[in-house]
Design an enzyme around this catalytic site. Sequence first.
Site, PDB file in Angstrom:
ATOM      1  N   TYR A 135       0.695  -1.176   0.023  1.00  0.00           N
ATOM      2  CA  TYR A 135       0.030   0.008   0.002  1.00  0.00           C
ATOM      3  C   TYR A 135       0.877   1.310   0.081  1.00  0.00           C
ATOM      4  O   TYR A 135       1.445   1.408   1.202  1.00  0.00           O
ATOM      5  CB  TYR A 135      -0.797   0.034   1.368  1.00  0.00           C
ATOM      6  CG  TYR A 135      -1.905   1.025   1.404  1.00  0.00           C
ATOM      7  CD1 TYR A 135      -3.192   0.896   1.070  1.00  0.00           C
ATOM      8  CD2 TYR A 135      -1.644   2.218   1.976  1.00  0.00           C
ATOM      9  CE1 TYR A 135      -4.248   2.035   0.919  1.00  0.00           C
ATOM     10  CE2 TYR A 135      -2.495   3.097   2.332  1.00  0.00           C
ATOM     11  CZ  TYR A 135      -3.812   2.996   1.691  1.00  0.00           C
ATOM     12  OH  TYR A 135      -4.801   4.004   1.903  1.00  0.00           O
ATOM     13  N   GLY A 177       5.289  -0.808   3.794  1.00  0.00           N
ATOM     14  CA  GLY A 177       5.804  -2.105   3.981  1.00  0.00           C
ATOM     15  C   GLY A 177       5.731  -2.854   3.051  1.00  0.00           C
ATOM     16  O   GLY A 177       4.695  -3.076   2.442  1.00  0.00           O
ATOM     17  N   GLU A 424      -0.988   4.491  10.108  1.00  0.00           N
ATOM     18  CA  GLU A 424      -2.184   4.810   9.868  1.00  0.00           C
ATOM     19  C   GLU A 424      -2.968   6.105  10.502  1.00  0.00           C
ATOM     20  O   GLU A 424      -3.951   6.114  10.921  1.00  0.00           O
ATOM     21  CB  GLU A 424      -3.314   3.477  10.593  1.00  0.00           C
ATOM     22  CG  GLU A 424      -3.050   2.179   9.718  1.00  0.00           C
ATOM     23  CD  GLU A 424      -3.623   2.473   8.230  1.00  0.00           C
ATOM     24  OE1 GLU A 424      -4.140   3.189   7.837  1.00  0.00           O
ATOM     25  OE2 GLU A 424      -3.014   1.667   7.366  1.00  0.00           O
ATOM     26  N   ASP A 426      -0.997   9.591  12.378  1.00  0.00           N
ATOM     27  CA  ASP A 426      -0.530  10.223  13.581  1.00  0.00           C
ATOM     28  C   ASP A 426      -1.550  10.451  14.735  1.00  0.00           C
ATOM     29  O   ASP A 426      -2.392  11.142  14.277  1.00  0.00           O
ATOM     30  CB  ASP A 426       0.183  11.467  13.313  1.00  0.00           C
ATOM     31  CG  ASP A 426       0.698  12.351  14.457  1.00  0.00           C
ATOM     32  OD1 ASP A 426       1.526  11.895  14.808  1.00  0.00           O
ATOM     33  OD2 ASP A 426       0.055  13.100  14.810  1.00  0.00           O
TER      34      ASP A 426
END
Length: 664
Positions: A135, A177, A424, A426
């Site tokens: 992603y 990732g 996802e 802060d």
Amino acid sequence: MEGVDYLADERKKAEFDVNEMKIVWAGSRHNFELSDRISKLVANDPGFSKEGRTMLPRKELFKNTLRKATYAWKRIIELRLSEEEAAKLRHFVDEPAFTDLHWGMFIPAIKGQGTDEQQKKWLPLAYKMQIIGCYAQTELGHGSNVQGLETTATFDPQTDEFVIHSPTLTSSKWWPGGLGKVSTHAVVYARLITNGKDYGINGFIVQLRSLEDHKPLPGVTVGDIGLKFGNGAYNTMDNGVLRFDHVRIPRDQMLMRVSQVTREGKYVQSDVPRQLLYGTMVYVRQTIVSDASNALSRAVCIATRYSAVRRQFGSQNGGQEIQVIDYKTQQNRLFPLLASAYAFRFVGEWLKWLYTDVTQRLQANDFSTLPEAHACTAGLKSLTTTATADGIEECRKLCGGHGYLCSSGLPELFAVYVPACTYEGDNTVLLLQVARFLMKTVSQLGSGKKPVGTIAYMGRIEHLMQCRSDVKQAKDWLKPSAVVEAFEARAARMSVACAQNLSKFDNPEEGFAELAADLAEAAVAHCQLIVVSKFIEKLQQDIPGEGVKQQLEVLCGIYYLFLLHKHQGDFLGTGYITSKQASLANDQLRALYSQLRPNAISLVDAFNYTDHFLDSILGRYDGNVYPKLYEAAWKDPLNQSDIADGFHEYIRPLLKQQLRTARL
Ligand SMILES: CC/C=C\C/C=C\C/C=C\C/C=C\C/C=C\C/C=C\C=C\C(=O)SCCNC(=O)CCNC(=O)[C@H](O)C(C)(C)COP(=O)(O)OP(=O)(O)OC[C@H]1O[C@@H](n2cnc3c(N)ncnc32)[C@H](O)[C@@H]1OP(=O)(O)O
Ligand SMILES: Cc1cc2nc3c(=O)[nH]c(=O)nc-3n(C[C@H](O)[C@H](O)[C@H](O)COP(=O)(O)OP(=O)(O)OC[C@H]3O[C@@H](n4cnc5c(N)ncnc54)[C@H](O)[C@@H]3O)c2cc1C
């Protein structure tokens, strides 16, 4: 001595049915049996051993993760595991890997933002892992501000293609990732440009590497972003950097559920809200809330077991010293964390329900609950991950010096977990999203629009602005109605105070920026109210098992009374309670610690963690800590020889020189 249970006496003290509590913790008998079976399967398979993980240099560590992740996939196929079982297996393997992003974000992004046709084309490939995806949203220059992303996707009507390009250094994708060394494909977020007009951010499926030799495709520059915090920990993941030099993809690789570009290059907006582009983040934030209870319970299990094993001071007539778990200060630091683990479990269950509900509504073109779902997932992700990261670190301190050893399991757990406060979304940025939702709600109070769901309490604003607590004695704080009203009044008053202060600004955005810290605190108060209410609602259900409900009531009381104590400035400052009532809350909290104490070990046993999963000498089920710590020390590579490498080079000349000086 092997086979002896050093915590057996503690286990005998339990006042409830631990097996029934295991089912409550797991959410259902089915979930319990599933977790129990799969965790044991992983623990008993040497292919999933964690031995020496924190000692490996990066390249070996990463290769070892590739081995484990592909071995996990092999076992999933061989055992014909269902999707649910496979996800559990990956969870208990307990090592961040590219597969997390493939299953956790790449596939959900295609499911949520792809058309039926696109899903039909891409999902079977992804499900069979014939392609591996990540992603790719965040860039070097922008993460929180998604609208500020710079990567471009320009439509070329001549060839019916999009041209994906990284126009600046800051537009390099940075962090995804699985990107650095593994993914063959990515869902890339880029600015959609057609007919010279910028239509904002959209997702595109882009192939990055050859499916033959895995080399980056022409125009693609891709690599790992470098070593991250902690030994081992998240360094098993290849977070990556990615640049595009005019890479062409077919038009139909634009994810087209939210908007489309026609063959002629015309931009068409569907009747679904644009915010659905952010849908994958809503989904993942919801899973992160459930995961918070996993990580926190794991740390608490280690700290609780070790606190019962560890003894310091107070020996009488040569008898044993006091177990550190019996110190009130230890209880005051540990038991609220134990209670929080249970609280996050239940709010996670509820959030999953909310997410399923909003997904079903979206499918039926009902978008009415999307703002609430966004506020709840954003706010609870922020609240639970902040508390969990802080809680893991507190558990490390609760274990004294030994908590600092990697063999305690806590340093690695912290290092893996702490980025959850950032990825996802802060946590502060997310709280400000909740605050916007709250300010909007307050501003609409006079309009006749009835607040529903988690903000229904705002509908009773007149009462909540003037009511006062009627607590007269400590045990009155055990009444659910007294507690819910206290948290509602505090949250409502803090929101209204912010709204009043905001109204003093001519420019609302300037006001919002100036008052951001107060707004974030109001958002925390609202989110804590949700967690407290969901815990109380859980207790209103039928909960079988001897003593189980009573233990949950104690945990719930500890959760809210600890919050009340910690934030008593808010409760006193908004005038809902008096200082006498705050002090009664504290008295009740201490009484609950005493009630919890005999059940502490069994309450962490109810998490049903294997020693493999905990991976902690301090948290061993049998409490056999000291011999195992001693044994583990000798396994350190430094102890492979009596004389250290480097002795002849560095220490010996030093000692010789001192010898010469001494002789002089
Ligand atoms: C030892 C232990 C070992 C091993 C452990 C093993 C394994 C661990 C296992 C599990 C871990 C679990 C999970 C891990 C998972 C993932 C980690 C890995 C990957 C991480 C990936 C990422 O981070 S992906 C990138 C994420 N990026 C972000 O989150 C960016 C944050 N920013 C935003 O979301 C937005 O930009 C913003 C919301 C801050 C602002 O948006 P913008 O459009 O500019 O804003 P506004 O003008 O404020 O809003 C416009 C309106 O839209 C509404 N809105 C905003 N967001 C949403 C949304 N998501 N849904 C619905 N609506 C939304 C907003 O409210 C506004 O509405 P109005 O009505 O007011 O107009
Ligand atoms: C381990 C890890 C894995 C990740 N995986 C992925 C991935 O798979 N895919 C992907 O696309 N991304 C990934 N990310 C990126 C992640 O989503 C971003 O780092 C995150 O969204 C935060 O954005 P940022 O880094 O731009 O922080 P910034 O926004 O630059 O934050 C810096 C500071 O500024 C503050 N701040 C920023 N904006 C505001 C504001 N409006 N008001 C007040 N304060 C503000 C923040 O609170 C923070 O203190 C990952 C990150 C990490 C650490």
